[in-house]
Design a protein around this motif. Structure first.
Motif, short mmCIF file in Angstrom:
data_model
loop_
_atom_site.label_atom_id
_atom_site.label_comp_id
_atom_site.label_asym_id
_atom_site.label_seq_id
_atom_site.Cartn_x
_atom_site.Cartn_y
_atom_site.Cartn_z
N ALA A 262 0.91 -1.32 0.12
CA ALA A 262 0.03 -0.07 0.17
C ALA A 262 0.98 1.28 0.01
CB ALA A 262 -0.87 0.02 1.23
N ILE A 264 3.45 1.90 1.84
CA ILE A 264 3.70 2.56 3.21
C ILE A 264 5.00 2.17 3.54
CG2 ILE A 264 3.08 2.84 5.59
CD1 ILE A 264 0.23 2.11 4.72
N LEU A 287 3.94 8.63 -1.39
CA LEU A 287 2.86 9.61 -1.88
C LEU A 287 3.66 10.36 -2.93
CD1 LEU A 287 0.37 9.91 0.98
CD2 LEU A 287 -0.06 8.71 -1.15
N LEU A 288 4.53 11.34 -2.28
CA LEU A 288 5.16 12.27 -3.00
C LEU A 288 5.82 11.66 -4.62
CD1 LEU A 288 7.34 14.33 -0.62
CD2 LEU A 288 5.36 15.34 -1.87
N MET A 291 2.81 11.09 -6.58
CA MET A 291 1.97 12.45 -6.83
C MET A 291 2.59 12.93 -8.12
SD MET A 291 1.07 15.68 -4.74
CE MET A 291 2.68 16.28 -4.69
N ALA A 294 2.06 11.12 -11.28
CA ALA A 294 0.89 11.41 -11.67
C ALA A 294 0.81 12.78 -12.73
CB ALA A 294 -0.20 11.35 -10.76
N GLY A 298 -1.04 13.66 -16.25
CA GLY A 298 -1.48 14.80 -16.44
C GLY A 298 -0.83 15.54 -17.75
N ASP A 323 -9.01 3.47 -14.01
CA ASP A 323 -9.20 2.79 -12.72
C ASP A 323 -9.01 1.26 -13.24
OD1 ASP A 323 -9.67 4.80 -11.23
OD2 ASP A 323 -12.10 4.70 -10.92
N ASN A 327 -7.09 -1.42 -11.51
CA ASN A 327 -7.57 -2.75 -10.63
C ASN A 327 -7.29 -3.92 -11.17
OD1 ASN A 327 -9.05 -0.95 -9.07
ND2 ASN A 327 -10.94 -0.83 -10.46
N SER A 425 -0.41 0.88 -5.70
CA SER A 425 -0.50 2.15 -6.34
C SER A 425 0.47 2.49 -7.08
CB SER A 425 -0.10 3.34 -4.85
OG SER A 425 -1.12 2.81 -3.92
N THR B 315 -8.52 19.53 -16.38
CA THR B 315 -8.42 17.93 -16.58
C THR B 315 -7.06 17.65 -16.68
OG1 THR B 315 -8.02 18.43 -19.15
CG2 THR B 315 -10.26 17.91 -18.62
N ASN B 316 -6.06 18.11 -16.61
CA ASN B 316 -4.65 17.68 -16.49
C ASN B 316 -4.52 17.22 -15.10
OD1 ASN B 316 -4.77 18.93 -19.04
ND2 ASN B 316 -3.12 20.28 -18.50
N PRO B 319 -6.04 13.14 -13.19
CA PRO B 319 -5.16 11.89 -12.58
C PRO B 319 -4.51 12.08 -11.47
CG PRO B 319 -4.81 12.37 -15.19
CD PRO B 319 -5.31 13.55 -14.64
N MET B 320 -3.87 13.20 -11.11
CA MET B 320 -2.82 13.36 -9.90
C MET B 320 -4.09 13.42 -8.64
SD MET B 320 -1.78 15.76 -7.65
CE MET B 320 -2.26 17.55 -8.30
N ASP B 323 -5.83 9.85 -8.19
CA ASP B 323 -4.57 8.85 -7.77
C ASP B 323 -4.15 9.20 -6.35
OD1 ASP B 323 -4.45 7.71 -10.30
OD2 ASP B 323 -2.60 8.23 -10.73
N THR B 324 -4.02 10.48 -5.90
CA THR B 324 -3.69 10.83 -4.73
C THR B 324 -4.70 10.25 -3.62
OG1 THR B 324 -2.11 12.52 -5.36
CG2 THR B 324 -2.81 12.84 -3.14
N ASN B 327 -4.34 6.61 -3.30
CA ASN B 327 -3.26 6.22 -2.69
C ASN B 327 -3.43 6.25 -1.09
OD1 ASN B 327 -2.11 5.56 -5.16
ND2 ASN B 327 -1.04 7.31 -5.32
N THR B 328 -3.93 7.33 -0.77
CA THR B 328 -4.00 7.73 0.56
C THR B 328 -5.06 6.80 1.25
OG1 THR B 328 -5.10 9.92 0.21
CG2 THR B 328 -2.90 9.89 0.65
N SER B 330 -6.09 4.10 0.13
CA SER B 330 -5.43 2.68 0.32
C SER B 330 -4.39 2.47 1.51
CB SER B 330 -4.64 2.36 -1.00
OG SER B 330 -5.31 2.46 -2.22
N GLN B 331 -3.87 3.55 1.73
CA GLN B 331 -2.63 3.35 2.82
C GLN B 331 -3.50 3.18 4.08
OE1 GLN B 331 -0.42 6.95 2.73
NE2 GLN B 331 1.31 5.93 1.60
N LEU B 368 1.79 17.33 0.87
CA LEU B 368 1.74 16.98 -0.50
C LEU B 368 1.08 18.10 -1.22
CD1 LEU B 368 -0.24 13.49 -0.87
CD2 LEU B 368 2.33 14.16 -0.83
N SER B 425 -8.83 -1.07 -4.60
CA SER B 425 -9.76 -0.63 -5.37
C SER B 425 -10.83 -0.19 -5.15
CB SER B 425 -9.74 -1.99 -6.46
OG SER B 425 -8.58 -2.47 -6.74
N THR B 429 -12.20 3.69 -5.84
CA THR B 429 -13.70 4.10 -6.61
C THR B 429 -14.32 4.92 -6.03
OG1 THR B 429 -13.40 1.83 -7.76
CG2 THR B 429 -15.22 2.89 -8.00
N ASP B 432 -12.90 8.40 -5.46
CA ASP B 432 -12.85 8.96 -6.73
C ASP B 432 -14.00 9.93 -7.07
OD1 ASP B 432 -10.32 8.01 -7.71
OD2 ASP B 432 -11.16 6.94 -9.28
#
Lengths: 450, 450
Positions: A262, A264, A287-288, A291, A294, A298, A323, A327, A425, B315-316, B319-320, B323-324, B327-328, B330-331, B368, B425, B429, B432
């Motif tokens: 995850a 971590i 995460l950094l 990010m 990611a 973009g 996604d 997944n 991730s 829109t750019n 994803p960032m 995703d962030t 990711n967080t 999930s952590q 972040l 996952s 979702t 998101d």
């Protein structure tokens, strides 16, 4: 009475100052249960209960406590009380305890120990964390090869109380070299006039002091032994590791993989005891990195802004496509990482595994794409060319994500790093960019032709 | 020689038809090693090696084989050979074997067994998968309370060879009720004229036949016992579970959590043995659910198309930001799910845990967002209002994702389901959509004012 009820009952006894009944009740409890109950008590209550325990039980309870419990208890104890406990702990529990305590306390405790023991403690404290040496104990039964079974049994009877296990006894020569082992079962059922050398097994599975604890755990799972001897480079017996400590290792190693997967940075201490600052520190680095990565994703969207301007509807499908890629990539990487960890998958299996994931990707991708196509046409009433581009992207995405999810962990392991790094991730971020390039690539290729 | 070298060496002996040396070499090998080596051999070679093993070793090797290895080997054996092996297997290994074999074979084998054993086998085959009953064995040492230590030791000597462990002996009355236990260590160091009843411990930790194997494993880890007795509803002793089988359970349960957390329906069989179709079947259901859910996320983007048309640059960063959030989320969900599984976090800790995750979210989110703000202004040279919206979104996203990552697994567990369902996952979702609403909400609120 279950543990929660017992906790409430004991607390009631404390509150009503019925200390006689309290003493009676706690003395009857199992050491592991009592340690668990004391976790919910405050420092004053813990010390009160702890002081009324019979000595043997108090030692056992102490060694079942978490290190933060121990730390708190020790802080309110007298030096004399502490020394009495330290002296009685099994050697490996003592080392575990010292490893967690502040340096000043450790220095004082080691200073009070006899010279030979001091040397041994220092030596054990130097074994690297997570090494076989760091989890072994010195309280094993050593036999010499020329003893009779009768003599061996008498010897075990004599020293047995102070050993961590007597069920596997180790045979060593006068240079401390490990010759073999014999189980108490074998000793008990053998003729008492036989010689240890004749009934011992010479084919010993052992660990070396610097082996990783994960390797040690794998050996326990594979061979099903109760204990494993640990030797140094000269094959001299240094200690043994027992199955109960290995059960903790198996859990710890799985926890480490869960955390790493995850993104971590793993830590040994308990979640409940850690401060938010420390927990955050273990999460921020990845995460950094993720990010920043990611933003490349973009950048890709930015690069294809010209297509988006023409077909604004394409943005609606970005989350679904990225996604799905993330997944499916997580699924295949998890299968492979866990398979590598349990030994189900070996490095030699690289090509069959990747090939299998591609096949799975084809089955899964076609299924998802089919459902998605129907939804787009009948429910969302999307234009046919758009539905076509999205559907094609889903198939390619799933196959590619499965491929990356299988390939990256194996490669990382081949390079000598932990495959658990290539999970969820990280895979998602890598796959995201690829998937968007495919999506807009296909869109650019197909949408301007209709 | 390590295992790979041994495998090559044995194969060379087979190829050169040097069967005498082959027999000599394989007879010296450890059963677990030999079972592992045979995995790499084809059916013909396996049968060849297996037939030349001494009987005892062949039984041990057989019980160390994976069930797919056993299946293949059995298919090429004669009925007589098979019956000889079945008869000698430990009872729990025999049940494990029968559970995996085709019904016709099972019927034949059970049909050949004596009436009483047939009854017992049928009873054991009926314990639900993953229950304590399904992993226990009947080969334990039972003592009566009125035996002397001397008599007990003699009895153990007599029956010891056929028991799975003799190190913990169970004391039961004539109605088969479990009264207590005594360790072989205690018996060996006790005066031989004492009575078993006087030295046995009555405070027995036990499991019931229908308990989940995960509970059983937790007890082993907590108490560090070698074996645990299993009783029925009337507290009659039905069997015991030994630590070596529990090590497998700990690994299996962790594997189940790994798979479930990656949105894969868990299965028991090995990855290597499974067909791509079967593996795909375990992955598709959640992927479909997640894919359909992701279309809601697309719907949100669609709803805010008017903002995107005005500020295409937004829109750019999609994803960032998503995703962030993923990711967080999930952590934090991984920390909580694993904490719940190991017992580090309990259901009572719900509010402290959620509060802690919010604090962590604030620390992580600010870090972040700060890095991101610098990058936007100095590297990407984004307009200040845009940078402001993105930065604010990152902070809120991380706090909210941490909150959801902690809250959802705990709630799911409170509802009686597996918290591992609320991982990677699924969290991604869910988060998101929330995150995009915040993003465009803030954009709509702030960007039109400057």
């Amino acid at each position: 009475m279950n543990i929660e009820e017992m906790e409430k009952y004991l607390r009631k006894l404390i509150d009503s100052k019925d200390l006689l009944t309290l003493q009676e009740e706690v003395s009857k409890l199992n050491e592991a249960d009592l340690a668990e109950i004391l976790e919910e008590f405050d420092d004053r209550e813990t010390l009160l209960v702890f002081r009324m325990l019979p000595k043997d039980l108090s030692i056992d309870v102490f060694s079942h406590m978490t290190s933060s419990q121990q730390k708190k208890l020790v802080a309110s104890m007298t030096d004399k009380e502490l020394d009495a406990i330290i002296k009685e702990l099994y050697f490996d529990d003592r080392i575990d305890f010292l490893e967690e305590m502040p340096a000043s306390l450790v220095t004082r405790i080691i200073g009070n120990a006899p010279a030979e023991e001091r040397k041994l403690i220092n030596q054990f404290l130097q074994y690297p964390e997570y090494s076989a040496g760091s989890i072994m104990t010195i309280e094993y039964v050593a036999l010499s090869p020329d003893m009779t079974v009768k003599k061996a049994l008498e010897y075990i009877k004599e020293v047995g109380m102070s050993k961590e296990t007597i069920y596997t006894c180790y045979v060593k020569d006068k240079y401390q070299k490990l010759l073999g082992f014999v189980s108490l079962r074998e000793l008990v059922i053998s003729d008492e006039n036989l010689i240890v050398e004749d009934i011992m097994l010479e084919d010993v599975v052992f660990a070396e002091t610097l082996d990783d604890q994960e390797e040690v755990a794998d050996k326990f799972v594979k061979y099903g032994y109760l204990a494993l001897p640990v030797v140094d480079k000269e094959h001299r017996l240094c200690g043994i590791i027992t199955f109960d400590d290995v059960m903790d290792v198996i859990e710890e190693e799985a926890t480490e993989d869960f955390h790493r997967m995850a993104a971590i940075e793993p830590s040994v201490s308990s979640y409940i005891d850690e401060s938010p600052w420390n927990l955050a520190k273990h999460r921020i680095p990845w995460l950094l990195i993720l990010m920043i990565s990611a933003t490349f994703t973009g950048g890709i969207i930015n690069k294809y802004n010209w297509i988006i301007t023409d077909f604004l509807i394409l943005t609606n499908f970005i989350p679904m496509i990225t996604d799905t890629g993330g997944n499916t990539g997580s699924q295949s990487s998890t299968m492979v990482i866990r398979g590598l960890a349990t030994g189900d998958i070996e490095l030699d299996d690289m090509f069959p595994v990747i090939f299998k994931e591609v096949k799975i990707g084809f089955i899964v991708g076609s299924t998802l794409a089919f459902v998605n196509f129907l939804r787009l046409i009948f429910l969302a009433q999307a234009p046919l060319p758009i539905a076509f581009v999205v559907t094609l992207t889903v198939i390619v995405t799933v196959i590619l994500s499965n491929l990356m999810g299988a390939f990256l962990p194996i490669i990382v392991k081949k390079l000598g790093a932990d495959p658990a790094l290539m999970a969820g991730s990280v895979i998602t971020t890598i796959v995201d960019s690829l998937v968007l390039i495919i999506y807009f690539g296909l869109a650019g290729l197909l949408l301007y032709r209709f």
